[in-house]
Design an enzyme around this catalytic site. Sequence first.
Site, PDB file in Angstrom:
ATOM      1  N   GLU A 112    -109.345  26.218   5.275  1.00 57.46           N
ATOM      2  CA  GLU A 112    -108.417  26.790   4.304  1.00 57.46           C
ATOM      3  C   GLU A 112    -107.388  25.741   3.868  1.00 57.46           C
ATOM      4  O   GLU A 112    -107.252  24.693   4.507  1.00 57.46           O
ATOM      5  CB  GLU A 112    -107.702  27.989   4.939  1.00 57.46           C
ATOM      6  CG  GLU A 112    -108.630  29.140   5.317  1.00 57.46           C
ATOM      7  CD  GLU A 112    -109.150  29.921   4.110  1.00 57.46           C
ATOM      8  OE1 GLU A 112    -109.271  29.356   3.011  1.00 57.46           O
ATOM      9  OE2 GLU A 112    -109.441  31.122   4.284  1.00 57.46           O
ATOM     10  N   HIS A 169    -111.394  26.065  -0.518  1.00 54.46           N
ATOM     11  CA  HIS A 169    -111.859  25.798   0.851  1.00 54.46           C
ATOM     12  C   HIS A 169    -113.330  25.411   0.877  1.00 54.46           C
ATOM     13  O   HIS A 169    -114.112  25.814   0.024  1.00 54.46           O
ATOM     14  CB  HIS A 169    -111.538  26.957   1.807  1.00 54.46           C
ATOM     15  CG  HIS A 169    -112.361  28.192   1.648  1.00 54.46           C
ATOM     16  ND1 HIS A 169    -111.809  29.452   1.597  1.00 54.46           N
ATOM     17  CD2 HIS A 169    -113.689  28.382   1.573  1.00 54.46           C
ATOM     18  CE1 HIS A 169    -112.769  30.354   1.492  1.00 54.46           C
ATOM     19  NE2 HIS A 169    -113.917  29.724   1.478  1.00 54.46           N
ATOM     20  N   ASP A 224    -109.969  29.254  -3.429  1.00 55.46           N
ATOM     21  CA  ASP A 224    -108.766  28.481  -3.094  1.00 55.46           C
ATOM     22  C   ASP A 224    -109.086  27.025  -2.733  1.00 55.46           C
ATOM     23  O   ASP A 224    -108.239  26.313  -2.207  1.00 55.46           O
ATOM     24  CB  ASP A 224    -107.997  29.152  -1.942  1.00 55.46           C
ATOM     25  CG  ASP A 224    -108.834  29.264  -0.659  1.00 55.46           C
ATOM     26  OD1 ASP A 224    -109.999  28.802  -0.654  1.00 55.46           O
ATOM     27  OD2 ASP A 224    -108.324  29.810   0.334  1.00 55.46           O
ATOM     28  N   ASP A 261    -120.247  27.575   9.385  1.00 48.98           N
ATOM     29  CA  ASP A 261    -119.203  28.430   9.957  1.00 48.98           C
ATOM     30  C   ASP A 261    -119.741  29.784  10.397  1.00 48.98           C
ATOM     31  O   ASP A 261    -120.881  30.143  10.090  1.00 48.98           O
ATOM     32  CB  ASP A 261    -118.055  28.610   8.944  1.00 48.98           C
ATOM     33  CG  ASP A 261    -118.555  28.934   7.539  1.00 48.98           C
ATOM     34  OD1 ASP A 261    -119.729  29.302   7.388  1.00 48.98           O
ATOM     35  OD2 ASP A 261    -117.762  28.820   6.597  1.00 48.98           O
TER      36      ASP A 261
HETATM   37  C1  GLP Z   1    -117.039  31.746   2.369  1.00 48.82           C
HETATM   38  C2  GLP Z   1    -117.771  30.629   3.118  1.00 48.82           C
HETATM   39  C3  GLP Z   1    -117.845  29.357   2.298  1.00 48.82           C
HETATM   40  C4  GLP Z   1    -118.316  29.680   0.900  1.00 48.82           C
HETATM   41  C5  GLP Z   1    -117.304  30.583   0.237  1.00 48.82           C
HETATM   42  C6  GLP Z   1    -117.656  30.924  -1.191  1.00 48.82           C
HETATM   43  O1  GLP Z   1    -115.687  31.756   2.566  1.00 48.82           O
HETATM   44  N1  GLP Z   1    -117.165  30.340   4.355  1.00 48.82           N
HETATM   45  O2  GLP Z   1    -118.729  28.438   2.936  1.00 48.82           O
HETATM   46  O3  GLP Z   1    -118.467  28.496   0.157  1.00 48.82           O
HETATM   47  O4  GLP Z   1    -117.249  31.786   0.988  1.00 48.82           O
HETATM   48  O5  GLP Z   1    -118.489  32.041  -1.229  1.00 48.82           O
HETATM   49  P1  GLP Z   1    -119.325  32.483  -2.502  1.00 48.82           P
HETATM   50  O6  GLP Z   1    -120.427  31.484  -2.611  1.00 48.82           O
HETATM   51  O7  GLP Z   1    -119.831  33.841  -2.163  1.00 48.82           O
HETATM   52  O8  GLP Z   1    -118.416  32.455  -3.659  1.00 48.82           O
END
Ligand code: GLP
Length: 269
Positions: free
Chosen positions: A143, A138, A136, A67
């Site tokens: 989402e 995702h 959440d 993404d």
């Molecule tokens: C973002 C990314 C996800 C990732 C998530 C969790 O929203 N788009 O791909 O898994 O954050 O992030 P973190 O690993 O910093 O908790």
Amino acid sequence: MQVLIFPNATSLAQKSADLVESQIMTFPDTVLGLATGSTPLGLYQELIKRHHQEGLSFAGVKTFNLDEYVGIPSNHPQSYRSFMDENLFDRIDIEKSNTQVPDGMAENPLEVGPDYEQSIEAEGGIDLQVLGVGTDGHIGFNEPTSSLKSITRVKTLTKQTIEDNSRFFEPGEFQPKLAITMGIQTILNARRILLLAHGEKKSQAIRAMVEGPLSAFCPASALQFHPRTTVLVDEAAASKLTLGNYYKFVGEMQDELVRKHRPSDWISR
Ligand code: GLP
């Protein structure tokens, strides 16, 4: 889903690097799907170390990131392109032209998705997809209530995701509310999936993802449909799992089976 529970984030990062390394050693032209966020940083650090100390080469590897934010240029410190360059690509021997991140500055962001899908297809699909998970549930930026059949497209971020990621932006700085993300179906198309999570903050999402129900409300639960997904979690992220002890028992039994009957079922193509 195979669930592996580790005492801490370090051992989890090492095991995930072992799995990625064996994939690359077997198929040097592996197509990796990659994630941003704090979760995969330990994996990336371990891969960089192995590149420098053991000569693990990424020269033939191609990558597709999950993404990218819409509306910030790729050289912005918070773009996912910058994140990947800084935390992995600039520190290994990968060809930059072999690394793809959705274009968040495209004139028409609505056209990026179909092109991205085509590029993935043109490379023969993703062999191994690395994922984190949002609080959440995702995956990528899919989402809650994202279609379980979705492909790469623009998504509006939830308040919770915006808040979770606000720590990376300066107070008052523009923080994107839209992103281009691989869809849930795009992710499910990968031949192997490796989902990593650590910390208590992720425990609810991990429980919803592994123990269901299958629901668009927890996008990660769609991985229940994927036949070759391995979830690597630390004890804190595993703390809300009802069958935690069972997953550990399964791990022991699997180790025994692998020892007796086949060296590894990990490698994928
Ligand atoms: C973002 C990314 C996800 C990732 C998530 C969790 O929203 N788009 O791909 O898994 O954050 O992030 P973190 O690993 O910093 O908790």
